[in-house]
Design a protein around this motif. Sequence first.
Motif, PDB file in Angstrom:
ATOM      1  N   TYR A 264      -7.631   2.758  -0.289  1.00 33.26           N
ATOM      2  CA  TYR A 264      -7.165   3.944   0.432  1.00 33.26           C
ATOM      3  C   TYR A 264      -7.281   3.642   1.910  1.00 33.26           C
ATOM      4  O   TYR A 264      -8.323   3.190   2.367  1.00 33.26           O
ATOM      5  N   TRP A 265      -6.234   3.924   2.659  1.00 35.10           N
ATOM      6  CA  TRP A 265      -6.237   3.576   4.077  1.00 35.10           C
ATOM      7  C   TRP A 265      -6.213   4.823   4.950  1.00 35.10           C
ATOM      8  O   TRP A 265      -5.374   5.702   4.749  1.00 35.10           O
TER       9      TRP A 265
ATOM     10  N   TRP B 162      -9.257  11.744  -0.788  1.00 34.39           N
ATOM     11  CA  TRP B 162      -8.686  11.192  -2.022  1.00 34.39           C
ATOM     12  C   TRP B 162      -9.550  10.046  -2.553  1.00 34.39           C
ATOM     13  O   TRP B 162      -9.723   9.907  -3.776  1.00 34.39           O
TER      14      TRP B 162
ATOM     15  N   ARG C 207      -6.622  16.218  17.899  1.00 33.00           N
ATOM     16  CA  ARG C 207      -6.500  17.265  16.866  1.00 33.00           C
ATOM     17  C   ARG C 207      -7.523  17.051  15.757  1.00 33.00           C
ATOM     18  O   ARG C 207      -8.149  18.004  15.296  1.00 33.00           O
ATOM     19  N   TRP C 208      -7.674  15.804  15.318  1.00 32.93           N
ATOM     20  CA  TRP C 208      -8.622  15.515  14.241  1.00 32.93           C
ATOM     21  C   TRP C 208     -10.055  15.828  14.675  1.00 32.93           C
ATOM     22  O   TRP C 208     -10.838  16.419  13.921  1.00 32.93           O
TER      23      TRP C 208
ATOM     24  N   GLY D 274       9.365  12.965  21.437  1.00 29.12           N
ATOM     25  CA  GLY D 274       8.280  12.015  21.197  1.00 29.12           C
ATOM     26  C   GLY D 274       8.306  11.360  19.824  1.00 29.12           C
ATOM     27  O   GLY D 274       7.378  10.631  19.476  1.00 29.12           O
TER      28      GLY D 274
ATOM     29  N   TYR E 160       1.289   9.532  20.786  1.00 29.01           N
ATOM     30  CA  TYR E 160       1.052  10.485  19.697  1.00 29.01           C
ATOM     31  C   TYR E 160      -0.352  10.323  19.128  1.00 29.01           C
ATOM     32  O   TYR E 160      -1.027  11.310  18.810  1.00 29.01           O
TER      33      TYR E 160
ATOM     34  N   ASP F 151      -3.069  13.080  18.184  1.00 28.51           N
ATOM     35  CA  ASP F 151      -3.517  13.235  16.808  1.00 28.51           C
ATOM     36  C   ASP F 151      -5.033  13.089  16.697  1.00 28.51           C
ATOM     37  O   ASP F 151      -5.697  13.829  15.958  1.00 28.51           O
TER      38      ASP F 151
ATOM     39  N   ARG G  17       0.784   8.190  -5.252  1.00 25.93           N
ATOM     40  CA  ARG G  17      -0.330   9.143  -5.235  1.00 25.93           C
ATOM     41  C   ARG G  17       0.123  10.496  -4.715  1.00 25.93           C
ATOM     42  O   ARG G  17      -0.230  11.542  -5.248  1.00 25.93           O
TER      43      ARG G  17
ATOM     44  N   TYR H 185     -10.158   6.142  14.412  1.00 25.50           N
ATOM     45  CA  TYR H 185     -10.093   6.880  13.151  1.00 25.50           C
ATOM     46  C   TYR H 185     -11.283   6.521  12.245  1.00 25.50           C
ATOM     47  O   TYR H 185     -11.701   7.326  11.418  1.00 25.50           O
TER      48      TYR H 185
ATOM     49  N   PHE I  12       8.882   8.895  16.711  1.00 25.85           N
ATOM     50  CA  PHE I  12       8.964   7.449  16.514  1.00 25.85           C
ATOM     51  C   PHE I  12       9.099   7.118  15.033  1.00 25.85           C
ATOM     52  O   PHE I  12       9.109   5.955  14.643  1.00 25.85           O
TER      53      PHE I  12
ATOM     54  N   TYR J 142       0.832  -1.210   0.000  1.00 30.81           N
ATOM     55  CA  TYR J 142       0.000   0.000   0.000  1.00 30.81           C
ATOM     56  C   TYR J 142       0.862   1.253   0.000  1.00 30.81           C
ATOM     57  O   TYR J 142       0.557   2.245  -0.668  1.00 30.81           O
TER      58      TYR J 142
ATOM     59  N   HIS K 142     -10.487  19.500  14.760  1.00 29.86           N
ATOM     60  CA  HIS K 142     -10.494  19.982  13.381  1.00 29.86           C
ATOM     61  C   HIS K 142     -11.851  19.723  12.715  1.00 29.86           C
ATOM     62  O   HIS K 142     -12.366  20.562  11.972  1.00 29.86           O
TER      63      HIS K 142
ATOM     64  N   TRP L 189      -0.712  21.026   9.202  1.00 27.08           N
ATOM     65  CA  TRP L 189      -1.151  21.295  10.578  1.00 27.08           C
ATOM     66  C   TRP L 189      -0.005  21.839  11.420  1.00 27.08           C
ATOM     67  O   TRP L 189      -0.198  22.730  12.256  1.00 27.08           O
TER      68      TRP L 189
ATOM     69  N   ASP M 236      -7.300   9.992   6.948  1.00 29.19           N
ATOM     70  CA  ASP M 236      -6.566  11.011   6.184  1.00 29.19           C
ATOM     71  C   ASP M 236      -6.754  10.887   4.680  1.00 29.19           C
ATOM     72  O   ASP M 236      -6.482  11.827   3.945  1.00 29.19           O
ATOM     73  N   ARG M 237      -7.145   9.698   4.210  1.00 21.90           N
ATOM     74  CA  ARG M 237      -7.272   9.477   2.764  1.00 21.90           C
ATOM     75  C   ARG M 237      -8.722   9.506   2.292  1.00 21.90           C
ATOM     76  O   ARG M 237      -8.993   9.205   1.129  1.00 21.90           O
TER      77      ARG M 237
ATOM     78  N   ARG N 168       0.876  15.588   7.987  1.00 24.90           N
ATOM     79  CA  ARG N 168       0.628  16.565   9.046  1.00 24.90           C
ATOM     80  C   ARG N 168       1.418  17.856   8.855  1.00 24.90           C
ATOM     81  O   ARG N 168       1.423  18.714   9.734  1.00 24.90           O
TER      82      ARG N 168
ATOM     83  N   ALA O 215       5.540   5.337  22.074  1.00 20.90           N
ATOM     84  CA  ALA O 215       5.573   6.735  21.623  1.00 20.90           C
ATOM     85  C   ALA O 215       4.499   6.973  20.568  1.00 20.90           C
ATOM     86  O   ALA O 215       3.890   8.047  20.511  1.00 20.90           O
ATOM     87  N   ARG O 216       4.241   5.954  19.755  1.00 21.77           N
ATOM     88  CA  ARG O 216       3.229   6.089  18.725  1.00 21.77           C
ATOM     89  C   ARG O 216       1.833   6.093  19.342  1.00 21.77           C
ATOM     90  O   ARG O 216       0.949   6.823  18.887  1.00 21.77           O
TER      91      ARG O 216
END
Lengths: 193, 193
Positions: B177-178, B185, B70-71, A163, B63, B67, A70, B16, A165, A63, B74, A185, B181-182, A182, B59-60
Amino acid sequence: MARRLVRFYYDIGSPYSYIAAHRIEELAAARGVEVTWRPLLLGGVFRAAGNTMPAAVPARGRYMLTDLQRWASHAHIPFRFSSSFPHNTLLAMRVLTAADADELIPLSLALFRATWADDRDIGDPAVIADVLGDRAEALMGKAREVGTKNRLRATTDAAVAAGAFGAPTFVVGDALYWGNDRLEWALDAARDR
Amino acid sequence: MARRLVRFYYDIGSPYSYIAAHRIEELAAARGVEVTWRPLLLGGVFRAAGNTMPAAVPARGRYMLTDLQRWASHAHIPFRFSSSFPHNTLLAMRVLTAADADELIPLSLALFRATWADDRDIGDPAVIADVLGDRAEALMGKAREVGTKNRLRATTDAAVAAGAFGAPTFVVGDALYWGNDRLEWALDAARDR
């Protein structure tokens, strides 16, 4: 007012960093935001964070190729997935760490282009030397100095401490933003400080 | 002309997916695109693709919380990270698989909201029953039927066959599309077929 500043952490071996690198200056200028380019070693970030490359999951790796095509098409950037991925970028990132302030951006873009548009192996010192041109001897010499090695390590550690990763990572004050997706943003946050 | 259609694969336990679910119908309508909602079992996708939750890297995971906030901010969507994450969504996804066509979207949104705005545990059958209201008895009965279980498995398998490794996933013709965020598109691709 806080400084309108984005720290841009990147590794030449990261294809999404390549796309972000080609987009960031124009988008930042449009917002009156300043960017500091911070070359780091993504392998060091992965080790510290316990992360793995997205391509470690086969369906995700496939992917990612499509998604990069894209993005490149969307941003009108030449792109060919590197046949030598994943790269050993240690020397390339040391060279950029040793670069003077006024050559850091053009040399970074040249190394990105060699890797992600021209499919040259950035792990090969001869390729790096060729891209650096008349700066090769000086910068590859400085790349071997202990001070340069330590500075690259310090930049990588600073990103991890903030932070990070993965790459690209953008830092605005205490706030971290991950990924080319991002970038806007992060720049908006810097503009609105 | 090919059909302007997006297949939207989601699991209620995916934050998400929640954000995408709240955005998709308005954005699709603006483009004259039709959406088919396809509830799947994300755990099954992860197993088939050999993927792990992003939160498996500390850490992910940290985050991701930022995120998501924020989304949500937004997109003007109420959001509180679920205290019962990760959830066992098997019953919830079977219930949605059993839902009639005209109730699938409102029931999906109600279950998403219970999980990601009201912090209720979607792994608890009593919570599911409460959200389903007067449809609880019928749908929880159908959720236990072999045909329903097989249909959920078939939807999950179809997503994996299309290349899915996470959620939300959008499929337009052969193109995958994954991620939230996509979404734009994917919808643009469906519009431009």
